[in-house]
Design a protein around this motif. Structure first.
Motif, PDB file in Angstrom:
ATOM      1  N   PRO A 210       0.812  -1.232   0.000  1.00 42.98           N
ATOM      2  CA  PRO A 210       0.000   0.000   0.000  1.00 42.98           C
ATOM      3  C   PRO A 210       0.838   1.270   0.000  1.00 42.98           C
ATOM      4  O   PRO A 210       0.401   2.303  -0.497  1.00 42.98           O
ATOM      5  N   GLU A 211       2.080   1.171   0.536  1.00 42.20           N
ATOM      6  CA  GLU A 211       2.936   2.368   0.535  1.00 42.20           C
ATOM      7  C   GLU A 211       3.309   2.770  -0.899  1.00 42.20           C
ATOM      8  O   GLU A 211       3.428   3.962  -1.218  1.00 42.20           O
ATOM      9  N   ALA A 212       3.481   1.780  -1.773  1.00 47.43           N
ATOM     10  CA  ALA A 212       3.791   2.058  -3.180  1.00 47.43           C
ATOM     11  C   ALA A 212       2.566   2.654  -3.880  1.00 47.43           C
ATOM     12  O   ALA A 212       2.676   3.615  -4.651  1.00 47.43           O
ATOM     13  N   ALA A 213       1.396   2.094  -3.579  1.00 47.97           N
ATOM     14  CA  ALA A 213       0.154   2.617  -4.163  1.00 47.97           C
ATOM     15  C   ALA A 213      -0.073   4.070  -3.734  1.00 47.97           C
ATOM     16  O   ALA A 213      -0.459   4.921  -4.541  1.00 47.97           O
ATOM     17  N   LYS A 214       0.209   4.349  -2.456  1.00 46.21           N
ATOM     18  CA  LYS A 214       0.021   5.710  -1.936  1.00 46.21           C
ATOM     19  C   LYS A 214       0.972   6.695  -2.611  1.00 46.21           C
ATOM     20  O   LYS A 214       0.583   7.812  -2.962  1.00 46.21           O
ATOM     21  N   ALA A 215       2.222   6.267  -2.826  1.00 51.40           N
ATOM     22  CA  ALA A 215       3.218   7.141  -3.469  1.00 51.40           C
ATOM     23  C   ALA A 215       2.799   7.481  -4.899  1.00 51.40           C
ATOM     24  O   ALA A 215       2.924   8.629  -5.346  1.00 51.40           O
ATOM     25  N   VAL A 216       2.284   6.465  -5.616  1.00 51.12           N
ATOM     26  CA  VAL A 216       1.818   6.690  -6.994  1.00 51.12           C
ATOM     27  C   VAL A 216       0.616   7.632  -6.993  1.00 51.12           C
ATOM     28  O   VAL A 216       0.549   8.575  -7.787  1.00 51.12           O
ATOM     29  N   GLN A 217      -0.325   7.388  -6.088  1.00 51.81           N
ATOM     30  CA  GLN A 217      -1.533   8.225  -6.032  1.00 51.81           C
ATOM     31  C   GLN A 217      -1.198   9.677  -5.723  1.00 51.81           C
ATOM     32  O   GLN A 217      -1.741  10.602  -6.329  1.00 51.81           O
ATOM     33  N   GLU A 218      -0.280   9.881  -4.772  1.00 52.83           N
ATOM     34  CA  GLU A 218       0.110  11.262  -4.409  1.00 52.83           C
ATOM     35  C   GLU A 218       0.763  11.971  -5.584  1.00 52.83           C
ATOM     36  O   GLU A 218       0.508  13.155  -5.828  1.00 52.83           O
ATOM     37  N   GLU A 219       1.617  11.236  -6.325  1.00 52.81           N
ATOM     38  CA  GLU A 219       2.281  11.846  -7.492  1.00 52.81           C
ATOM     39  C   GLU A 219       1.257  12.197  -8.575  1.00 52.81           C
ATOM     40  O   GLU A 219       1.307  13.283  -9.167  1.00 52.81           O
ATOM     41  N   LEU A 220       0.323  11.279  -8.831  1.00 57.75           N
ATOM     42  CA  LEU A 220      -0.712  11.532  -9.841  1.00 57.75           C
ATOM     43  C   LEU A 220      -1.593  12.719  -9.430  1.00 57.75           C
ATOM     44  O   LEU A 220      -1.947  13.561 -10.264  1.00 57.75           O
ATOM     45  N   ASP A 221      -1.946  12.786  -8.149  1.00 59.17           N
ATOM     46  CA  ASP A 221      -2.761  13.911  -7.669  1.00 59.17           C
ATOM     47  C   ASP A 221      -2.034  15.238  -7.869  1.00 59.17           C
ATOM     48  O   ASP A 221      -2.637  16.249  -8.244  1.00 59.17           O
TER      49      ASP A 221
END
Length: 265
Positions: A210-221
């Motif tokens: 989930p930490e990888a998913a969160k990092a991707v989501q934050e970058e996309l946002d």
């Protein structure tokens, strides 16, 4: 023949948008975007309920490929599509169950494996019938001044060969329809199944990290926001997202039975 077909396919697929350069890039991107929006809408209708994403992914990916090679789109719930996907799934499982024959050929005569070979034969025949329907429809509606997709390019090539008296040498003299069916099957099953499996690996790896998913989501946002879809033009500004995709590709097993694999270091 393989070299001839590879060269022909590369040239024609580029003209239908399967290239990373110029206008082709935009054509391909727009086809993918359309299917992603349909996929996202379908998933949002689940309202967070547990769901198997595989059928939805298969539909979206196959529609991108089908629009290029056969000029058709399937819709969710389409009975023909469900049967076709079931055949592909069955085919991969059947091939996986007799892979030992590649290494110990005499095993093909074992009673159990012999039955599987018969099943594979029936599976291939039903898939060929599906592609033949497509070829027949294209032949009936063919217009050499309006080349719609890959099937049309082959029909045009056959017409040219007939006009030049080279019909007997096309496909090295082998049955034209049989060869078209084989090529369509190869492109569809290889193109659809590999992309679908890659995306399924991406989903499950993100769930486990989930930490990888969160990092991707934050970058996309931060870079893309939530009012539009990410585009290829955003890629240079999404290093975390790109690195995550590459890591998925590195760790996932897409074609385990295709050839032997080893790490480089």
């Amino acid at each position: 023949m393989w070299k001839d077909q590879r060269k022909f396919l590369h040239e024609k697929l580029r003209s239908f948008g399967m290239t990373y350069q110029g206008n082709g890039r935009k054509v391909m991107e727009s086809k993918i975007m359309r299917e992603v929006e349909t996929l996202m809408h379908g998933l949002s209708m689940k309202r967070g309920a547990p769901t198997d994403v595989s059928p939805s992914l298969a539909m979206s990916i196959s529609n991108v490929i089908c629009s290029i090679i056969m000029g058709i789109r399937f819709h969710h719930g389409d009975i023909r599509f469900k049967r076709f996907m079931a055949l592909i799934d069955e085919g991969f499982k059947l091939f996986g169950s007799i892979v030992l024959i590649n290494f110990i050929p005499i095993m093909r005569y074992f009673p159990g494996l012999s039955k599987i070979r018969t099943k594979i034969s029936h599976n291939r025949m039903e898939m060929a019938a599906f592609f033949q329907e497509t070829v027949d429809h294209h032949r009936a509606t063919f217009d050499k001044n309006n080349i719609r997709d890959l099937v049309d390019t082959y029909l045009l090539e056959i017409e040219k060969a007939k006009a030049e008296g080279k019909e007997a040498t096309l496909f090295q003299g082998k049955n034209h329809d049989r060869q078209m069916n084989q090529i369509l099957g190869d492109l569809f099953s290889a193109g659809m199944e590999t992309v679908k499996t890659t995306l399924e690996w991406a989903v499950i790896l993100m769930l486990h990290h989930p930490e990888a998913a969160k990092a991707v989501q934050e970058e996309l946002d931060q870079i893309v926001g939530r009012s539009r879809m990410p585009a290829l033009e955003d890629l240079p500004f999404l290093p975390i997202t790109e690195a995550t995709i590459l890591e998925v590709l590195r760790r996932s097993s897409i074609v385990p039975l295709g050839t032997t694999h080893a790490t480089t270091r």
